[in-house]
Design a protein around this motif. Structure first.
Motif, mmCIF file in Angstrom:
data_model
loop_
_atom_site.group_PDB
_atom_site.id
_atom_site.type_symbol
_atom_site.label_atom_id
_atom_site.label_comp_id
_atom_site.label_asym_id
_atom_site.label_seq_id
_atom_site.Cartn_x
_atom_site.Cartn_y
_atom_site.Cartn_z
ATOM 1 N N SER A 30 48.242 1.265 -13.684
ATOM 2 C CA SER A 30 48.497 0.197 -14.639
ATOM 3 C C SER A 30 49.574 -0.787 -14.204
ATOM 4 N N SER A 53 48.051 -6.711 -13.901
ATOM 5 C CA SER A 53 48.277 -5.292 -14.169
ATOM 6 C C SER A 53 47.928 -4.897 -15.595
ATOM 7 N N ASN A 74 42.919 0.713 -18.024
ATOM 8 C CA ASN A 74 44.053 1.417 -17.441
ATOM 9 C C ASN A 74 44.089 2.895 -17.824
ATOM 10 N N SER A 77 41.951 4.365 -15.249
ATOM 11 C CA SER A 77 42.300 3.968 -13.877
ATOM 12 C C SER A 77 41.093 3.394 -13.148
#
Length: 127
Positions: A30, A53, A74, A77
Protein backbone atom coordinates in the motif's frame (compact mmCIF):
# COMPACT_ATOMS: atom_id res chain seq x y z
CA UNK A 1 12.01 -11.18 -1.58
CA UNK A 2 9.52 -9.09 -3.54
CA UNK A 3 7.50 -10.99 -6.11
CA UNK A 4 5.04 -9.72 -8.70
CA UNK A 5 2.93 -12.22 -10.63
CA UNK A 6 0.76 -11.14 -13.56
CA UNK A 7 -2.19 -13.08 -14.87
CA UNK A 8 -5.17 -12.62 -17.18
CA UNK A 9 -3.49 -12.28 -20.55
CA UNK A 10 -4.66 -14.15 -23.61
CA UNK A 11 -5.90 -14.00 -27.17
CA UNK A 12 -8.77 -11.67 -27.98
CA UNK A 13 -10.34 -10.23 -31.13
CA UNK A 14 -10.11 -6.53 -31.88
CA UNK A 15 -12.75 -4.64 -29.92
CA UNK A 16 -12.73 -7.14 -27.09
CA UNK A 17 -11.71 -6.82 -23.46
CA UNK A 18 -9.27 -8.35 -21.00
CA UNK A 19 -8.58 -7.78 -17.32
CA UNK A 20 -5.02 -8.22 -16.09
CA UNK A 21 -4.13 -8.84 -12.45
CA UNK A 22 -0.84 -8.47 -10.60
CA UNK A 23 -0.42 -10.04 -7.17
CA UNK A 24 2.40 -8.65 -5.03
CA UNK A 25 4.14 -10.31 -2.09
CA UNK A 26 7.17 -9.54 0.08
CA UNK A 27 6.57 -5.78 0.31
CA UNK A 28 4.31 -3.26 2.02
CA UNK A 29 2.11 -2.97 -1.05
CA UNK A 30 0.00 0.00 0.00
CA UNK A 31 2.97 2.40 0.28
CA UNK A 32 4.13 2.23 -3.35
CA UNK A 33 2.73 3.43 -6.67
CA UNK A 34 2.20 0.62 -9.16
CA UNK A 35 2.59 0.75 -12.91
CA UNK A 36 1.84 -1.26 -16.03
CA UNK A 37 4.23 -1.37 -18.97
CA UNK A 38 4.17 -3.31 -22.22
CA UNK A 39 6.71 -4.53 -24.73
CA UNK A 40 6.08 -5.67 -28.29
CA UNK A 41 8.65 -7.79 -30.17
CA UNK A 42 11.60 -5.69 -31.29
CA UNK A 43 10.39 -2.60 -29.44
CA UNK A 44 11.22 -0.82 -26.22
CA UNK A 45 9.24 -1.43 -23.08
CA UNK A 46 6.78 1.44 -22.82
CA UNK A 47 4.62 2.99 -20.14
CA UNK A 48 0.92 2.17 -20.08
CA UNK A 49 -0.59 3.28 -16.76
CA UNK A 50 0.26 4.10 -13.14
CA UNK A 51 -1.73 4.41 -9.93
CA UNK A 52 -0.74 6.16 -6.70
CA UNK A 53 -0.14 4.29 -3.46
CA UNK A 54 -3.59 5.11 -2.11
CA UNK A 55 -5.35 4.67 -5.44
CA UNK A 56 -6.56 8.28 -5.63
CA UNK A 57 -4.50 9.37 -8.64
CA UNK A 58 -3.82 7.76 -12.00
CA UNK A 59 -2.05 8.54 -15.25
CA UNK A 60 -2.23 6.88 -18.68
CA UNK A 61 -0.36 6.82 -21.93
CA UNK A 62 -2.31 8.80 -24.52
CA UNK A 63 -2.87 5.78 -26.76
CA UNK A 64 -4.78 3.88 -24.06
CA UNK A 65 -6.58 6.77 -22.36
CA UNK A 66 -10.32 6.18 -22.34
CA UNK A 67 -9.89 2.46 -23.07
CA UNK A 68 -7.79 1.16 -20.16
CA UNK A 69 -8.42 1.56 -16.43
CA UNK A 70 -5.88 0.87 -13.69
CA UNK A 71 -7.05 0.10 -10.17
CA UNK A 72 -5.75 -1.47 -6.99
CA UNK A 73 -6.99 -3.33 -3.95
CA UNK A 74 -4.51 -2.72 -1.15
CA UNK A 75 -6.21 -5.22 1.14
CA UNK A 76 -5.48 -7.92 -1.45
CA UNK A 77 -2.07 -6.52 -2.52
CA UNK A 78 -3.25 -6.62 -6.12
CA UNK A 79 -3.24 -4.14 -9.00
CA UNK A 80 -5.49 -4.51 -12.05
CA UNK A 81 -5.59 -3.29 -15.63
CA UNK A 82 -8.98 -3.38 -17.32
CA UNK A 83 -8.49 -3.19 -21.09
CA UNK A 84 -11.46 -2.41 -23.33
CA UNK A 85 -11.79 -1.73 -27.05
CA UNK A 86 -8.56 -3.58 -27.71
CA UNK A 87 -6.66 -2.94 -30.93
CA UNK A 88 -4.05 -5.06 -32.73
CA UNK A 89 -1.41 -2.48 -31.79
CA UNK A 90 -2.07 -3.33 -28.12
CA UNK A 91 -0.47 -6.73 -28.71
CA UNK A 92 2.49 -7.05 -26.33
CA UNK A 93 3.79 -8.64 -23.18
CA UNK A 94 2.35 -6.66 -20.28
CA UNK A 95 4.45 -6.16 -17.16
CA UNK A 96 3.45 -5.07 -13.69
CA UNK A 97 6.01 -2.94 -11.83
CA UNK A 98 6.46 -1.43 -8.38
CA UNK A 99 7.86 2.06 -7.91
CA UNK A 100 11.09 2.18 -5.87
CA UNK A 101 9.91 5.29 -3.96
CA UNK A 102 7.16 5.04 -1.36
CA UNK A 103 4.30 7.54 -1.48
CA UNK A 104 5.60 9.22 -4.63
CA UNK A 105 3.35 12.19 -5.36
CA UNK A 106 4.41 12.80 -8.98
CA UNK A 107 3.57 9.51 -10.68
CA UNK A 108 6.47 8.06 -12.64
CA UNK A 109 6.13 7.04 -16.28
CA UNK A 110 9.70 5.89 -17.01
CA UNK A 111 11.18 2.43 -16.53
CA UNK A 112 14.03 3.53 -14.30
CA UNK A 113 11.60 4.60 -11.56
CA UNK A 114 10.53 0.99 -11.02
CA UNK A 115 12.77 -1.58 -9.38
CA UNK A 116 10.53 -4.64 -9.16
CA UNK A 117 8.95 -6.30 -12.16
CA UNK A 118 6.71 -9.25 -12.84
CA UNK A 119 7.42 -11.93 -15.42
CA UNK A 120 4.90 -10.53 -17.87
CA UNK A 121 1.69 -11.84 -19.41
CA UNK A 122 1.07 -12.05 -23.15
CA UNK A 123 -1.81 -10.11 -24.69
CA UNK A 124 -2.56 -10.82 -28.34
CA UNK A 125 -5.24 -8.90 -30.23
CA UNK A 126 -6.19 -10.42 -33.59
CA UNK A 127 -7.27 -8.80 -36.89
Amino acid sequence: QVQLVESGGGLVQAGGSLRLSCAVSGRTFSTYPMGWFRQAPGKEREFVAVISSGGFATNYEDSVKGRFTISRDNAKSTVYLQMNSLKPEDTAVYFCAADRVSFRSVLATTRDAYNYWGQGTQVTVSS
